[in-house]
Write an enzyme that holds these catalytic residues in place. Sequence first.
Site, PDB file in Angstrom:
ATOM      1  N   LYS A 170       0.829  -1.216   0.000  1.00 36.52           N
ATOM      2  CA  LYS A 170       0.000   0.000   0.000  1.00 36.52           C
ATOM      3  C   LYS A 170       0.858   1.257   0.000  1.00 36.52           C
ATOM      4  O   LYS A 170       0.361   2.353  -0.264  1.00 36.52           O
ATOM      5  CB  LYS A 170      -0.951  -0.006   1.203  1.00 36.52           C
ATOM      6  CG  LYS A 170      -2.151  -0.908   0.983  1.00 36.52           C
ATOM      7  CD  LYS A 170      -3.210  -0.699   2.045  1.00 36.52           C
ATOM      8  CE  LYS A 170      -4.389  -1.640   1.824  1.00 36.52           C
ATOM      9  NZ  LYS A 170      -5.285  -1.649   2.992  1.00 36.52           N
ATOM     10  N   HIS A 215      -3.093 -12.729   0.546  1.00 34.97           N
ATOM     11  CA  HIS A 215      -4.047 -12.431   1.621  1.00 34.97           C
ATOM     12  C   HIS A 215      -5.390 -11.915   1.119  1.00 34.97           C
ATOM     13  O   HIS A 215      -6.311 -11.735   1.898  1.00 34.97           O
ATOM     14  CB  HIS A 215      -3.427 -11.483   2.670  1.00 34.97           C
ATOM     15  CG  HIS A 215      -3.205 -10.077   2.197  1.00 34.97           C
ATOM     16  ND1 HIS A 215      -2.119  -9.717   1.429  1.00 34.97           N
ATOM     17  CD2 HIS A 215      -3.916  -8.938   2.380  1.00 34.97           C
ATOM     18  CE1 HIS A 215      -2.170  -8.416   1.181  1.00 34.97           C
ATOM     19  NE2 HIS A 215      -3.268  -7.924   1.732  1.00 34.97           N
ATOM     20  N   HIS A 216      -5.517 -11.660  -0.199  1.00 35.93           N
ATOM     21  CA  HIS A 216      -6.832 -11.270  -0.742  1.00 35.93           C
ATOM     22  C   HIS A 216      -7.436 -12.346  -1.639  1.00 35.93           C
ATOM     23  O   HIS A 216      -8.405 -12.088  -2.350  1.00 35.93           O
ATOM     24  CB  HIS A 216      -6.743  -9.952  -1.513  1.00 35.93           C
ATOM     25  CG  HIS A 216      -6.591  -8.763  -0.606  1.00 35.93           C
ATOM     26  ND1 HIS A 216      -7.618  -8.311   0.205  1.00 35.93           N
ATOM     27  CD2 HIS A 216      -5.522  -7.959  -0.360  1.00 35.93           C
ATOM     28  CE1 HIS A 216      -7.181  -7.269   0.904  1.00 35.93           C
ATOM     29  NE2 HIS A 216      -5.911  -7.040   0.581  1.00 35.93           N
ATOM     30  N   ASP A 249      -6.958 -10.379   9.707  1.00 36.08           N
ATOM     31  CA  ASP A 249      -7.022  -9.030   9.151  1.00 36.08           C
ATOM     32  C   ASP A 249      -8.471  -8.534   9.105  1.00 36.08           C
ATOM     33  O   ASP A 249      -8.777  -7.420   9.521  1.00 36.08           O
ATOM     34  CB  ASP A 249      -6.407  -9.039   7.744  1.00 36.08           C
ATOM     35  CG  ASP A 249      -6.165  -7.640   7.209  1.00 36.08           C
ATOM     36  OD1 ASP A 249      -5.928  -6.723   8.018  1.00 36.08           O
ATOM     37  OD2 ASP A 249      -6.207  -7.468   5.974  1.00 36.08           O
TER      38      ASP A 249
HETATM   39 FE   LIG Z   1      -4.309  -6.063   1.537  1.00 35.17          FE
HETATM   40 FE   LIG Z   2      -4.809  -4.993   7.329  1.00 36.78          FE
END
Ligand SMILES: [Fe+2]
Ligand SMILES: [Fe+2]
Length: 380
Positions: free
Chosen positions: A236, A294-295, A323
């Site tokens: 990010k 993770h997605h 998460d």
């Molecule tokens: Fe993410």
């Molecule tokens: Fe997160």
Amino acid sequence: MTAEVFHHAVQGQLLALPAREAESVGERVRSLHQEVMRAVPQVDRIACALYDPQADTLRTFVDSTQHGAGLQAYECPLGDSPSLLRLKELRQTRVLQDIPASVQGQSHHSRWLREQGFLSSYTVPLFHQGEFEGVLFFDSAAPAAFTPEVTQRLDVYARMVGLMVSHEIAAVRALVGSMRIAQDFARLRDVETGGHLERMSRVARFIAGVLAPARGLSDEFVEQVFLFAPLHDIGKIGVPDSLLAKPGRFTDEERLAMQAHVALGVQMVERLVEGFGLGQLSGVTVLRHIVACHHERMDGRGYPAGLAGESIPLEARIVAVADVLDALVSPRAYKEPWPVAAALDELDRMAAEGHLDPACVAPVRPHEAQLRAILLRFSD
Ligand SMILES: [Fe+2]
Ligand SMILES: [Fe+2]
């Protein structure tokens, strides 16, 4: 590069993820144990527990046991064992020549030690750059095995194991530290707070710990999930601030730009691993999987690769649950925090609809109290 190009780039990269895994610390300690036994045959077990300064606990980390069951997935306050506390304070080793007579405690590890039939032990504190890092145990089924001559010989091996562990931990810390600094510079903390990362990584470790016995996950793996979980969204850093903080819905183009954080993250990991020369770090695969997957969704409708079910690495499925849980119970620019009970219902719903892995959600509800304690202890 546009978001769409990234999307395809990461798909290619993911499928090409290296299968080769560097030797873990556990594997290296097990080979060293073979060597130790040639010099000192009565050493039936070598194990290392790590010290967590924040929680003031010792946690099992690696265990090489010749006969019987090793001690795994165990954590206890350092203060529960006055003699181990002395090891840390006075920087002294400890020799127990008669375990049945000297270890009377009812703690899990005291009982375990007696049940395994170990009669003597030699314990060495591990320090790295002056900091207490953990404890190394040599145990023997023979009585009074650790004479001064034997302990003198073992000290060389103790130093080697200490270096292996310190080296691995120092490398992981350097990697995680540099990435956290990068996150700070990018003011990512404004969007995802340090508290979020602290909580979600501890929740992830908790889930991994609950799954460990049935799935044969090592303590080392559980520790790696904990250490690397905070880096899941490292990519990010490359997403514009305006997009990260946008409260409303995304346009299609914005969504792709946002989703590109996974590809960017994978690239950062590769660059850092190369830059730090960490190719030999055994946890790097766990880190790659967490950042890259993770997605993904169990039903294959996630991104970037559209992996489904068990082809999504377990560590990524665990991190996804942790998460989401913490995101739900935390305030965000676009929403109020959810009550824990509602968040648990939502996790169940997301598992039922094919988003999250039901097996990774299952440990949450029965351990609600412990998870609440983690969320509370590290609240912002
Ligand atoms: Fe993410
Ligand atoms: Fe997160």
